[in-house]
Scaffold this motif. Sequence first.
Motif, PDB file in Angstrom:
ATOM      1  N   ASP A 786      35.244  46.147  26.197  1.00 12.31           N
ATOM      2  CA  ASP A 786      33.987  45.642  26.756  1.00 12.31           C
ATOM      3  C   ASP A 786      33.967  44.108  26.766  1.00 12.31           C
ATOM      4  O   ASP A 786      33.494  43.482  27.719  1.00 12.31           O
ATOM      5  CB  ASP A 786      32.796  46.183  25.956  1.00 12.31           C
ATOM      6  CG  ASP A 786      32.597  47.678  26.184  1.00 12.31           C
ATOM      7  OD1 ASP A 786      33.067  48.184  27.228  1.00 12.31           O
ATOM      8  OD2 ASP A 786      31.979  48.331  25.325  1.00 12.31           O
ATOM      9  N   VAL A 787      34.486  43.503  25.691  1.00 13.41           N
ATOM     10  CA  VAL A 787      34.602  42.046  25.652  1.00 13.41           C
ATOM     11  C   VAL A 787      35.544  41.582  26.749  1.00 13.41           C
ATOM     12  O   VAL A 787      35.274  40.610  27.472  1.00 13.41           O
ATOM     13  CB  VAL A 787      35.095  41.573  24.269  1.00 13.41           C
ATOM     14  CG1 VAL A 787      35.384  40.072  24.285  1.00 13.41           C
ATOM     15  CG2 VAL A 787      34.078  41.919  23.189  1.00 13.41           C
ATOM     16  N   ALA A 788      36.661  42.292  26.883  1.00 15.66           N
ATOM     17  CA  ALA A 788      37.637  41.929  27.907  1.00 15.66           C
ATOM     18  C   ALA A 788      37.025  42.017  29.298  1.00 15.66           C
ATOM     19  O   ALA A 788      37.239  41.134  30.143  1.00 15.66           O
ATOM     20  CB  ALA A 788      38.850  42.834  27.798  1.00 15.66           C
ATOM     21  N   ALA A 789      36.251  43.054  29.549  1.00 14.69           N
ATOM     22  CA  ALA A 789      35.644  43.237  30.868  1.00 14.69           C
ATOM     23  C   ALA A 789      34.715  42.072  31.207  1.00 14.69           C
ATOM     24  O   ALA A 789      34.705  41.575  32.342  1.00 14.69           O
ATOM     25  CB  ALA A 789      34.877  44.554  30.914  1.00 14.69           C
ATOM     26  N   ARG A 790      33.957  41.640  30.227  1.00 14.78           N
ATOM     27  CA  ARG A 790      33.070  40.499  30.468  1.00 14.78           C
ATOM     28  C   ARG A 790      33.873  39.259  30.862  1.00 14.78           C
ATOM     29  O   ARG A 790      33.498  38.528  31.784  1.00 14.78           O
ATOM     30  CB  ARG A 790      32.244  40.208  29.214  1.00 14.78           C
ATOM     31  CG  ARG A 790      31.224  39.102  29.398  1.00 14.78           C
ATOM     32  CD  ARG A 790      30.517  38.764  28.099  1.00 14.78           C
ATOM     33  NE  ARG A 790      31.436  38.182  27.121  1.00 14.78           N
ATOM     34  CZ  ARG A 790      31.084  37.827  25.885  1.00 14.78           C
ATOM     35  NH1 ARG A 790      29.840  38.019  25.476  1.00 14.78           N
ATOM     36  NH2 ARG A 790      31.972  37.298  25.067  1.00 14.78           N
ATOM     37  N   GLU A 791      34.972  39.030  30.158  1.00 12.41           N
ATOM     38  CA  GLU A 791      35.795  37.862  30.459  1.00 12.41           C
ATOM     39  C   GLU A 791      36.435  37.979  31.837  1.00 12.41           C
ATOM     40  O   GLU A 791      36.503  37.003  32.595  1.00 12.41           O
ATOM     41  CB  GLU A 791      36.876  37.689  29.382  1.00 12.41           C
ATOM     42  CG  GLU A 791      36.334  37.458  27.985  1.00 12.41           C
ATOM     43  CD  GLU A 791      35.459  36.225  27.887  1.00 12.41           C
ATOM     44  OE1 GLU A 791      35.817  35.197  28.509  1.00 12.41           O
ATOM     45  OE2 GLU A 791      34.409  36.288  27.221  1.00 12.41           O
ATOM     46  N   PHE A 792      36.903  39.162  32.187  1.00 15.86           N
ATOM     47  CA  PHE A 792      37.560  39.348  33.484  1.00 15.86           C
ATOM     48  C   PHE A 792      36.550  39.274  34.631  1.00 15.86           C
ATOM     49  O   PHE A 792      36.893  38.819  35.734  1.00 15.86           O
ATOM     50  CB  PHE A 792      38.319  40.683  33.517  1.00 15.86           C
ATOM     51  CG  PHE A 792      39.497  40.734  32.571  1.00 15.86           C
ATOM     52  CD1 PHE A 792      40.296  39.622  32.373  1.00 15.86           C
ATOM     53  CD2 PHE A 792      39.816  41.898  31.885  1.00 15.86           C
ATOM     54  CE1 PHE A 792      41.387  39.662  31.513  1.00 15.86           C
ATOM     55  CE2 PHE A 792      40.902  41.945  31.029  1.00 15.86           C
ATOM     56  CZ  PHE A 792      41.685  40.820  30.832  1.00 15.86           C
ATOM     57  N   ARG A 793      35.315  39.695  34.396  1.00 12.35           N
ATOM     58  CA  ARG A 793      34.281  39.523  35.415  1.00 12.35           C
ATOM     59  C   ARG A 793      34.038  38.032  35.665  1.00 12.35           C
ATOM     60  O   ARG A 793      33.826  37.609  36.805  1.00 12.35           O
ATOM     61  CB  ARG A 793      32.985  40.218  34.997  1.00 12.35           C
ATOM     62  CG  ARG A 793      33.009  41.733  35.148  1.00 12.35           C
ATOM     63  CD  ARG A 793      31.618  42.339  35.031  1.00 12.35           C
ATOM     64  NE  ARG A 793      31.066  42.197  33.694  1.00 12.35           N
ATOM     65  CZ  ARG A 793      31.221  43.077  32.710  1.00 12.35           C
ATOM     66  NH1 ARG A 793      31.929  44.187  32.915  1.00 12.35           N
ATOM     67  NH2 ARG A 793      30.670  42.873  31.531  1.00 12.35           N
ATOM     68  N   ALA A 794      34.049  37.241  34.580  1.00  9.72           N
ATOM     69  CA  ALA A 794      33.886  35.796  34.733  1.00  9.72           C
ATOM     70  C   ALA A 794      35.033  35.207  35.543  1.00  9.72           C
ATOM     71  O   ALA A 794      34.827  34.330  36.393  1.00  9.72           O
ATOM     72  CB  ALA A 794      33.813  35.136  33.356  1.00  9.72           C
ATOM     73  N   VAL A 795      36.250  35.683  35.298  1.00  9.01           N
ATOM     74  CA  VAL A 795      37.409  35.199  36.055  1.00  9.01           C
ATOM     75  C   VAL A 795      37.207  35.443  37.543  1.00  9.01           C
ATOM     76  O   VAL A 795      37.417  34.553  38.382  1.00  9.01           O
ATOM     77  CB  VAL A 795      38.702  35.879  35.563  1.00  9.01           C
ATOM     78  CG1 VAL A 795      39.874  35.507  36.479  1.00  9.01           C
ATOM     79  CG2 VAL A 795      39.014  35.486  34.123  1.00  9.01           C
ATOM     80  N   LEU A 796      36.787  36.642  37.884  1.00 10.78           N
ATOM     81  CA  LEU A 796      36.579  36.983  39.300  1.00 10.78           C
ATOM     82  C   LEU A 796      35.457  36.153  39.913  1.00 10.78           C
ATOM     83  O   LEU A 796      35.549  35.728  41.072  1.00 10.78           O
ATOM     84  CB  LEU A 796      36.268  38.476  39.433  1.00 10.78           C
ATOM     85  CG  LEU A 796      37.486  39.406  39.375  1.00 10.78           C
ATOM     86  CD1 LEU A 796      37.047  40.851  39.175  1.00 10.78           C
ATOM     87  CD2 LEU A 796      38.311  39.262  40.645  1.00 10.78           C
ATOM     88  N   ALA A 797      34.416  35.905  39.149  1.00 11.39           N
ATOM     89  CA  ALA A 797      33.298  35.114  39.664  1.00 11.39           C
ATOM     90  C   ALA A 797      33.719  33.677  39.957  1.00 11.39           C
ATOM     91  O   ALA A 797      33.104  33.007  40.792  1.00 11.39           O
ATOM     92  CB  ALA A 797      32.153  35.125  38.664  1.00 11.39           C
ATOM     93  N   LEU A 798      34.767  33.218  39.297  1.00  8.16           N
ATOM     94  CA  LEU A 798      35.222  31.834  39.457  1.00  8.16           C
ATOM     95  C   LEU A 798      36.249  31.673  40.575  1.00  8.16           C
ATOM     96  O   LEU A 798      36.781  30.580  40.776  1.00  8.16           O
ATOM     97  CB  LEU A 798      35.795  31.330  38.129  1.00  8.16           C
ATOM     98  CG  LEU A 798      34.732  31.102  37.046  1.00  8.16           C
ATOM     99  CD1 LEU A 798      35.371  30.973  35.669  1.00  8.16           C
ATOM    100  CD2 LEU A 798      33.912  29.852  37.361  1.00  8.16           C
ATOM    101  N   GLY A 799      36.539  32.753  41.300  1.00  9.12           N
ATOM    102  CA  GLY A 799      37.424  32.662  42.463  1.00  9.12           C
ATOM    103  C   GLY A 799      38.871  32.384  42.104  1.00  9.12           C
ATOM    104  O   GLY A 799      39.406  31.334  42.491  1.00  9.12           O
ATOM    105  N   PRO A 800      39.533  33.284  41.397  1.00 12.55           N
ATOM    106  CA  PRO A 800      40.921  33.039  40.985  1.00 12.55           C
ATOM    107  C   PRO A 800      41.876  33.039  42.175  1.00 12.55           C
ATOM    108  O   PRO A 800      41.588  33.610  43.235  1.00 12.55           O
ATOM    109  CB  PRO A 800      41.214  34.219  40.058  1.00 12.55           C
ATOM    110  CG  PRO A 800      40.324  35.311  40.567  1.00 12.55           C
ATOM    111  CD  PRO A 800      39.066  34.628  41.017  1.00 12.55           C
TER     112      PRO A 800
END
Length: 852
Positions: A786-800
Amino acid sequence: MNAADRPVRLWSGFPPSRRFSVSALAAVLLFTVPGAAQAPRRPPQSLQPLQLAARALLEGRYDEVDQLTDTLDARDPAIATLKGRAAIARGRYDQADAVLRPAASRAPSSAAALELGLLQQMLGRPDASATLGKVAALGDTATDAADLARAARALRALGRFQEANAAYRDAAAAAPGDPAINTGWGELFLEKYNRKEAAKSFQDALQSDQKYVPAALGLAEALADDNPPQAMSIARHVLEINPSSVPAFIFIARQAVDEGHHDEARQSLEKALAVNPSSLEAHAWLAALAYIEDRNEAFEAEAAKALAIAPGYAEVYRITGELAAHNYRFDEAVALTRKALTLSPKDPHALSDLGMHLMRTGDETAARTALDEAFKIDPYDVVTFNLLGLLDTLDKFTTVRDGDIILRMDKGEAPVLQEYALALAHQALTTLAARYEFTPRGPILIEIFPKHDDFAVRTAGLPGMIGALGACFGRVVTIDSPRARPGEFQWEATLWHELAHVITLQMSNQRVPRWLTEGISVYEEKRARPEWARQMDVEFAEVLERGEAVKLRELNAAFTDPRRISLAYYQASQLVEYLVTAYGDAGLRKLVRSYALGLDTDAALNSALNTDFDRLQVGFDQSVDRTFGPMRRALAGPDEESLAALTLPALRAQAAEHARSYPVQMALGRALVKSGEVDEGMQAFERAAALMPMARGHGSPHQEMAALALQKKDRARAIAELQALVSVDFDNIEAARQLASLMQEAGITDPARVGHVYARIVAVDPFDGAAHRVIGRIAMERNEPDVAAREFRAVLALGPVDLAASYTDLAESYFKSGKRADAKKQTLAALEIAPTYARAQDLLLKLTGGQP
């Protein structure tokens, strides 16, 4: 500054004190006797009676003005003006009217007419506009400096500010050294919150006449926010020139109220009333002071005195509302300002204040209504204009409601910040509500601004507030986004700090003093997470060593002094920590609650803790000596300037003599490195680090040693030094990023070590996608999907750059937490971008094949 160079533009400025009284600072002598403000310094017997009277008026010798003018022709507008001003200064308004009216009737654009119009306006009489309008009309044809300045003052009184500015500009060009003209222009700038230009005007005036009281008072007003001690010094100097200056007494009283010195304020206001028993402003401030002290009968009595003099004097309620707001009582400020508007429904200042107060209660819809009305009446009020623009900006924000929390953010930042901010807000309110045994009234509105000036306008109406990161009004919290101050602060600590204010403000019925609510909020930052602690321990040790710590009785006042405010925050937190140590959480709760009973600090300390500031001072001093004593001893030794002048041999001798002196060891280390003796320099820095392990920032021992290690290609040592630095220098994102890079080069993969570094990066810059990715992958290794998912959602929101990999990262975290539908959605998104991406293909097989 040459008048021709003065900008025409009025509508910019600095964070305002919304308490400037238009009536408090009228230019004195220009409109009476041209040149009287600069009357030559020669024996009094050589001066004409008119000039002597003008000088006496400036210096507050009003009976002498009467004596000098009684034998002169009162039909002369200049003489009538002098007599009228002397009467007004002592509150003899009917007498002034009787003197001024005949002269104004005969000369409707004269100084007497202007004085009469200002008197009528102050008393709320309906004929004021007509009287002032005739004086203002003089500006259409006038070329003489005095006529232009007189017209400008009338135009300002009528709210025709652009015309007033133009008239003052022309008057100053015609008579550039005239102190009364420069003062009048400065007052216009001051009224429109342009304190910088106002100060220049007042300084120009004082260059011509150092004893020109209106200019000195104007300068005090202009400096009051940025340098309160200097402003107070100027005001006291004014009283040396004019011991009867009512505006000076009122200014000193207002500053004393700001500092929490209510008795001093009351004494100053009583002195004002001794000179002018009918001073509306003095009565208004006495009323306001009684109100915030919860002495309601005294408040009503003082308000009644003002209204008996001027039945439409809405300022008595507006000023009280303003002081209530200054003391965090924003709902009451709204009610008081509405009462002011019942007396003066079209007062743009009161309408603008109402809009500000409503915004601070969270009622932005009603605030817009009030501000729109204010803008229609006065489109040149910069605060009104700014707040309306800010509301337009807020209309474009993303708004999320989750229980009692309303979160508003810029649309571009919401995808990253929303999850973190909401979770943290709930955690903070839950934790603090339990600790303080108090549930705050909601909803709690939180607004996060990507532009600092928007935050400043939301908070105070004007851009600026450079030192501020957040604000709390009880049910409304505003903070800078990390993008507003890139790489400078930990935004989550700021949010926690402001939410602690929600608890203490509401718990005390909005009556907690600033030293206590700020002290608690800073203390709770450190209590929540050690890395959120204010990093001022070394600076505070230096302050203690110099004997410059704030005495506890003066701690609240220190928050109004820009030079001491950072120290005040930190020292207040140390005091709260001492209170918790000495009296426990229960004692601290009892102290906060005692303010809700209307007790002042002396009574609250006695009631809740059976102590007072004097006894607290003794215990607090002993506590900080125990805590900071070792640091103080380490900081002892020669000063930095003396050390810099020493040769290397002399520094060696100093180091031998002061082996436990941090500054000596640092100076020796730098000198050794400069001379090429790097290894010995490293040893000196090591000794310095041992003496002061919490030293941080550029030039600290760990930073110096990390730089030297990199020069020597000793990556392991550089990593060790940077780790030591990052462990105490929590906001140093540059050091954290350098450490992360070196660890990656060294192949260090230990989740605990690596995760700590990247957490430090994200704490200061949550828009760093690479750091979020690393934290997410470490969370997967720790089986925290769940922690990982939050971080990966942030990555996607930042336009990788690598979208397929990022979608797959998120899919794998969902898969690991059993969210198969979400995992499949993200996997398909990855394959749509990169159909042959092996990791996504493998995951899709697991999902469709039902494999675990």
